[in-house]
Scaffold this active site. Structure first.
Site, PDB file in Angstrom:
ATOM      1  CG  ASP A 482       0.150   3.947  -5.235  1.00 41.86           C
ATOM      2  OD1 ASP A 482       1.076   3.818  -6.045  1.00 41.86           O
ATOM      3  OD2 ASP A 482       0.069   3.294  -4.180  1.00 41.86           O
ATOM      4  CG  ASP A 552       5.591  -0.268  -2.349  1.00 42.89           C
ATOM      5  OD1 ASP A 552       5.380   0.904  -2.014  1.00 42.89           O
ATOM      6  OD2 ASP A 552       4.773  -0.944  -3.011  1.00 42.89           O
TER       7      ASP A 552
HETATM    8  C1  GLA Z   1       1.348   0.693  -3.549  1.00 43.06           C
HETATM    9  C2  GLA Z   1       2.062   1.687  -2.667  1.00 43.06           C
HETATM   10  C3  GLA Z   1       1.963   1.252  -1.224  1.00 43.06           C
HETATM   11  C4  GLA Z   1       0.512   1.136  -0.849  1.00 43.06           C
HETATM   12  C5  GLA Z   1      -0.206   0.188  -1.780  1.00 43.06           C
HETATM   13  C6  GLA Z   1      -1.685   0.199  -1.535  1.00 43.06           C
HETATM   14  O1  GLA Z   1       2.022  -0.535  -3.564  1.00 43.06           O
HETATM   15  O2  GLA Z   1       3.386   1.864  -3.057  1.00 43.06           O
HETATM   16  O3  GLA Z   1       2.620   2.158  -0.379  1.00 43.06           O
HETATM   17  O4  GLA Z   1      -0.086   2.399  -0.889  1.00 43.06           O
HETATM   18  O5  GLA Z   1       0.006   0.529  -3.139  1.00 43.06           O
HETATM   19  O6  GLA Z   1      -2.375  -0.680  -2.342  1.00 43.06           O
END
Ligand code: GLA
Length: 742
Positions: A482, A552
């Site tokens: 990420d 997301d």
């Molecule tokens: C980001 C990712 C999510 C999740 C969060 C965790 O927003 O896109 O899918 O993994 O971080 O903190």
């Protein structure tokens, strides 16, 4: 004399991962021809010809790019165009492949340099070419200074997509600063009837498709964020204004770079359209030492006469067959379960094991524990940078959970965000100087975190060894990698002031090198590129990661539009799509479980719902859908995608079809937003089937109208079409068409 070369489309880095022999066997072609007398370079691949030559000024000039020319056609060397009065010199009106700023150049330059003596003029002329491993290298040099630029060309035989980049060498005795450096300019046939398509977005709203007429002046697509960004994606397509999804000319391409980038689309004084892409010149200033070389990213572009849908399919083939790490034989994406939406930061051994049991029972093949497992990570205020297991949550380390996951016949994946640090972390307390910053200035936080300066060798080493340690000590099959903010204050105080801006290049090169080294040492690892959703999706990262997280936003209805945008440029086979809880956190919209599954099954299927709250009926529906998916994922992930009805522009319908490469199977997904005024759902005309083959129709979910035959030829399904029975709000149906063997 004609010389023919064998062209391969692979990066050398990838050759290290795959055996060179396999790669070359798969992508060899005799596609690049050089005429040593007329100095014309011609690339013929698939149904495309790309041609350029040396003009009377010894500059490299585009001759042709489009539908394949006959072997009988031998164009003459190009002639520089006349300028426009005293205002636009010939360099501004000639479609050059690559030109440096100097001598009154006003169109977007490919290179702009400041020398230590104050000179800023550069004038590159052709001096020769060489070939190696299928890459054509065309050399240019300044008229008086030892500054050399090598333009590299390679081609993908199957799609006709050409890859281009520039290598800029400082052969002078002193450093100079490159203030802009792009990979290539692509020149379209002169004309004013073009429409540009590009992608825009923001967090939870990525992949919006925008169309606009190309007009005089310039449109800039870019990221200044140090990363790819979702505000624009480094992809473009330009079509003639009568082109449709299925017919007509499209020129399209993407930049393989995960840092700040720019693609400029410019209609010049004589109505030529030029597409110039590479490093973003904003705040750029690469300090190139004497003897040093600056590589620009590969910029890929292709042409089709078969519409926007075919332009996308060519990109998909390039990605799946050539770019992804194990191409052309990347494993099918496993059905994945991810804990994030179910538990957020509240992960622990018992909770994860309970989810794993449910995930295995519905057929998941991979269990991924998301954020919260490391350091003092109980929320997003602390812990990033400390990649050791949290002892309260996992008193016996990760092993018991991983063993449990394995006993359930799944492999194990873990979330990491390696380039970031929370000020509240042991790492930051120890190394506050490791972050991007300007000395003595504030450090802007995003999600309570700062960006580690990966350009520093000590940071690169720390990040690599933290991840290597995790992989060495635990049986981990997958990282979700990420990256949850963009850059700010991109200073690098540890190096001399005139070298600090090298961070824009060196950071990303180190990011890539970590991925490469990890993959080399742990050849079975698979990696997902995530950046708070779809903020780091580009052809550069795709070369080193196996899948990406588009957004997301997991609302299955919103995802239809998101996926429509995503697939303009990127393949369904790399598009992770989770089924999550309803109502969704995003819109508080309630959607049926089958609807949510069908939306996600158009990509690489995952589940992110809280399965411990599922009823036995919901678990059973999930199990059935996942079993269906496993039988059709090859078609969805690697097949040809046809976007039959777009969910955009207020459409009440959304329909996609995927056809397997051998045309033996097709899968059809149809969604209804809302019925109005007694209108029936539009008839669906399939595409890409074998017209003579008989296909049997079977519903996965929902039904076709009662007058639909259970089997008919491909021709019937494509011309008579299928009427489906969809009425109401947020309805979905899906079918498999299975072809008889010949
Ligand atoms: C980001 C990712 C999510 C999740 C969060 C965790 O927003 O896109 O899918 O993994 O971080 O903190």
């Amino acid at each position: 004399m004609h010389c023919r070369l064998t062209a391969s489309f692979r990066y050398s880095a990838c050759l290290a991962i795959l055996s060179a022999a396999t790669a070359l066997a798969q992508h060899s072609t005799e596609a690049i021809h050089v005429d040593d007398v007329s100095h014309i370079f011609r690339i013929d691949a698939a149904d495309t010809t790309y041609e350029f030559g040396v003009n009377e000024d010894k500059r490299l000039q585009t001759i042709y790019w489009g539908e394949r020319l006959s072997e009988k056609d031998h164009p003459q060397p190009p002639k520089a165009a006349p300028g426009v009065a005293s205002f636009d010199s010939t360099r501004n009106t000639t479609p050059l492949e690559f030109d440096a700023w100097g001598g009154g150049l006003y169109v977007e330059p490919n290179l702009k340099v400041t020398f230590p003596d104050g000179n800023r003029d550069l004038d590159l002329r052709y001096i020769g070419y060489s070939t190696r491993d299928g890459v054509l290298s065309v050399q240019m040099k300044d008229i008086s200074l030892p500054v050399a630029v090598t333009l590299q060309y390679k081609v993908d035989e199957a799609t006709g997509i050409v890859g281009r980049r520039a290598l800029i060498k400082n052969e002078t005795a002193k450093p100079f600063v490159a203030e802009s450096a792009s990979s290539a300019t692509w020149n379209l046939p002169r004309g004013t009837n073009y429409i540009l398509r590009y992608l825009s977005g923001r967090w939870a709203g990525e992949w919006t498709v925008n169309d606009q007429t190309v007009k005089p002046g310039k449109t800039i697509l870019e990221s200044r964020r140090g990363t790819t960004g979702s505000q624009n994606n480094p992809w473009f397509s330009i079509r003639k204004n009568d082109t449709t999804e299925e017919n007509g000319d499209v020129w399209f391409g993407g930049l393989a770079w995960s840092g700040s980038w720019q693609i400029a689309i410019e209609q010049d004084a004589v109505q030529q359209v030029r597409i110039t892409g590479g490093y973003n010149p904003f705040d750029f200033g690469y300090h190139l030492k004497a003897g040093g070389m600056l590589e620009t990213p590969w910029f890929y572009a292709g042409h089709t006469s078969h519409g926007l849908g075919d332009a996308s399919r060519r990109m998909h083939h390039l990605e799946m067959d050539t770019l992804v790490p194990r191409a052309p034989h990347e494993r099918p994406r496993p059905v994945l379960y991810n804990s994030w939406e179910a538990t957020e930061f509240k992960v622990n051994e018992a909770g994860q094991e309970a989810l794993a049991e449910k995930a295995a029972a519905i057929g998941a093949e991979r269990f991924v524990m998301d954020d919260g497992w490391f350091g003092m990570r109980n929320n997003d205020h602390a812990g990033l940078g400390d990649w050791t297991v949290n002892p309260q949550k996992f008193p016996n380390g990760l092993k018991p959970l991983i063993d449990k996951v394995h006993s359930l016949h799944m492999d194990f994946g873990l979330w990491v965000e390696p380039e970031m640090v929370n000020p509240d972390s042991d790492l930051y307390r120890k190394h506050p100087d490791w972050v991007l910053n300007f000395a003595g200035r504030p450090r802007t936080e995003g999600r309570n975190q700062l960006v580690l300066n990966l350009a520093r060798e000590d940071v690169r080493q720390y990040v690599y060894s933290s991840l290597d340690k995790l992989l060495t000590e635990n049986d981990i099959a997958f990282f979700k990698w990420d990256y949850n903010r963009n850059w700010s204050e991109p200073g690098w105080p540890a190096v001399a002031p005139d070298e600090q801006k090298n961070v824009y290049v060196d950071f990303i090169r180190n990011f890539y090198s970590i991925l490469e080294e990890l993959r080399k040492k742990h050849p079975n690892i698979e990696i997902e590129s995530c950046s708070g959703g779809g903020s780091r999706v580009d052809l550069g990262v795709i070369h080193l990661t196996d899948e990406v997280w588009p957004s997301d936003n997991t609302d299955a209805f919103d995802r239809l539009r998101i996926q429509y945008g995503f697939t303009q440029a990127y393949a369904p086979g790399i598009m992770m799509a989770w089924v999550t809880d309803s109502p969704t956190w995003v819109n508080q919209r309630t959607l049926s479980l089958p609807y949510r599954f069908l939306s996600s099954m158009q990509g690489s299927l995952g589940v992110g719902a809280n399965l411990t709250k599922f009823t036995s009926e919901e678990l059973e529906t999930s199990r059935k859908m996942i079993a269906e998916y496993k039988n059709l994922r090859e078609t969805v992930q690697r097949g040809d995608l046809y976007r039959l009805i777009s969910p955009t522009d207020g459409s009440e319908a959304s329909v996609t079809e995927s056809v397997s490469r051998d045309r033996q199977q097709a899968v059809l997904f149809a969604f209804l937003h809302s019925s109005t005024e007694l209108y029936s759902y539009p008839r669906i005309f399939l595409r890409g089937l074998d017209p003579d083959r008989v296909y049997t129709l079977r519903a996965i979910e929902g039904k076709a109208n009662s007058d639909t035959p259970t089997s008919a030829t491909g021709s019937y399904w494509m011309h008579r079409g299928i009427d489906v029975d969809l009425r109401g709000d947020f309805q979905a149906t899906a079918f498999v068409l299975q072809g008889a063997s010949h």
